[in-house]
Write a protein that holds these residues in place. Structure first.
Motif, PDB file in Angstrom:
ATOM      1  N   LEU A   1       0.802  -1.216   0.000  1.00 55.03           N
ATOM      2  CA  LEU A   1       0.000   0.000   0.000  1.00 55.03           C
ATOM      3  C   LEU A   1       0.838   1.271   0.000  1.00 55.03           C
ATOM      4  CD1 LEU A   1      -2.870  -1.017   2.449  1.00 55.03           C
ATOM      5  CD2 LEU A   1      -2.921  -0.953  -0.046  1.00 55.03           C
TER       6      LEU A   1
ATOM      7  N   PHE B   1      -2.620   2.257  -3.733  1.00 55.37           N
ATOM      8  CA  PHE B   1      -4.083   2.295  -3.665  1.00 55.37           C
ATOM      9  C   PHE B   1      -4.680   2.485  -5.051  1.00 55.37           C
ATOM     10  CE2 PHE B   1      -2.936   3.271   0.663  1.00 55.37           C
ATOM     11  CZ  PHE B   1      -3.963   2.752   1.431  1.00 55.37           C
TER      12      PHE B   1
ATOM     13  N   ARG C   1      -8.919  -1.378  -3.919  1.00 57.01           N
ATOM     14  CA  ARG C   1      -8.307  -0.565  -2.864  1.00 57.01           C
ATOM     15  C   ARG C   1      -8.430   0.929  -3.115  1.00 57.01           C
ATOM     16  NH1 ARG C   1      -3.962  -4.484  -3.623  1.00 57.01           N
ATOM     17  NH2 ARG C   1      -2.708  -2.924  -4.690  1.00 57.01           N
TER      18      ARG C   1
ATOM     19  N   ALA D   1      -8.355  -0.802   3.947  1.00 61.73           N
ATOM     20  CA  ALA D   1      -7.496  -1.471   2.975  1.00 61.73           C
ATOM     21  C   ALA D   1      -6.356  -2.209   3.669  1.00 61.73           C
ATOM     22  CB  ALA D   1      -6.937  -0.464   1.979  1.00 61.73           C
TER      23      ALA D   1
END
Length: 250
Positions: free
Chosen positions: A70, A76, A82, A216
């Motif tokens: 991430l 993302f 995400r 997420a």
């Protein structure tokens, strides 16, 4: 009796090799764990200490992979599952502005929001590590053998959610500001609010992005937990192989 013999034999061997006190203590702890596996005549029984260390290592592996994915560039944005979108209250803003030919402004805002989340993702690591460190042996045993295949992630969420939010939101806010997302979002909302007879919108962008980023992170940790639980190849150390083999047999 077996435990006493193991500890005694290891102690004699280590003392005779002039090991350091630190090495001796580590060896004694290992001996205790090994002996615990044979207590009561059950060769496949793991000590609580071994289970605890295995679960903590598994969570650290999951957290590490989740944070690494991430926090990477477009961590993302590159995955629709995400990707962080505008808050529900502001999604009508996006539609209206796109209808007016201002889609590029909205796209810039969305990209800045997602870059802010990836910029802040590394801030989750020490909070997760603190919760993992404080896990008790009893917690670890219940997580491993309780039958709930998401138990480790749920434990992490239960024990970190409040602290994560409180620590993460300021980081998100600063990240939003650093990448220009707050200014871009302000421009989007200002442009929308200037439309005659429109209902004004002013949601808390940092709150929304923080919650979505946390969501997420937990999804990524849970994904890795499932991988370790079901795929022996994902058990990267001997400790993980030993501990999760016990789960497989349970």
């Amino acid at each position: 009796m077996y435990k006493k013999l193991v500890v005694f034999s290891l102690t004699v061997a280590l003392l005779s090799s002039s090991c350091s006190e630190k090495e001796l203590n580590a060896a004694l702890k290992t001996a205790g764990d090994v002996a615990g596996q044979y207590q009561g005549g059950k060769s496949d029984a793991l000590s609580e200490s071994t289970i605890g260390r295995g679960l903590k290592e598994a969570l650290e592996q999951g957290v590490g992979k989740g944070v690494d994915v991430l926090s990477a560039r477009n961590g993302f944005w590159s995955d629709m599952a995400r990707r962080i979108l505008l808050p529900p209250e502001a999604q009508k803003v996006e539609k209206t502005l796109r209808d007016l030919g201002l889609g590029s402004l909205v796209d810039k805002c969305l990209q800045d929001i997602n870059h802010a989340a990836e910029d802040a993702a590394t801030g989750a690591r020490p909070i997760f590590v603190s919760a993992i460190t404080n896990m008790t042996f009893t917690d670890a045993k219940n997580i491993l053998l309780g039958g709930n295949k998401s138990a480790a992630t749920e434990y992490l969420k239960r024990t970190t959610e409040t602290a994560l939010y409180q620590s993460f939101k300021p980081v998100i806010y600063n990240s939003l500001n650093k990448v220009g997302a707050l200014d871009t979002y302000k421009n989007v909302i200002t442009k929308y609010n200037s439309i005659p007879l429109i209902q004004k919108v002013n949601p808390d962008l940092a709150d929304h992005v923080t919650k979505k980023a946390m969501e997420a992170l937990f999804v990524m940790v849970n994904k890795e937990e499932q991988n370790i639980r079901t795929n022996p190849v994902a058990r990267l150390s001997q400790l993980l192989k030993t501990v999760f083999a016990a789960q497989d047999k349970h």
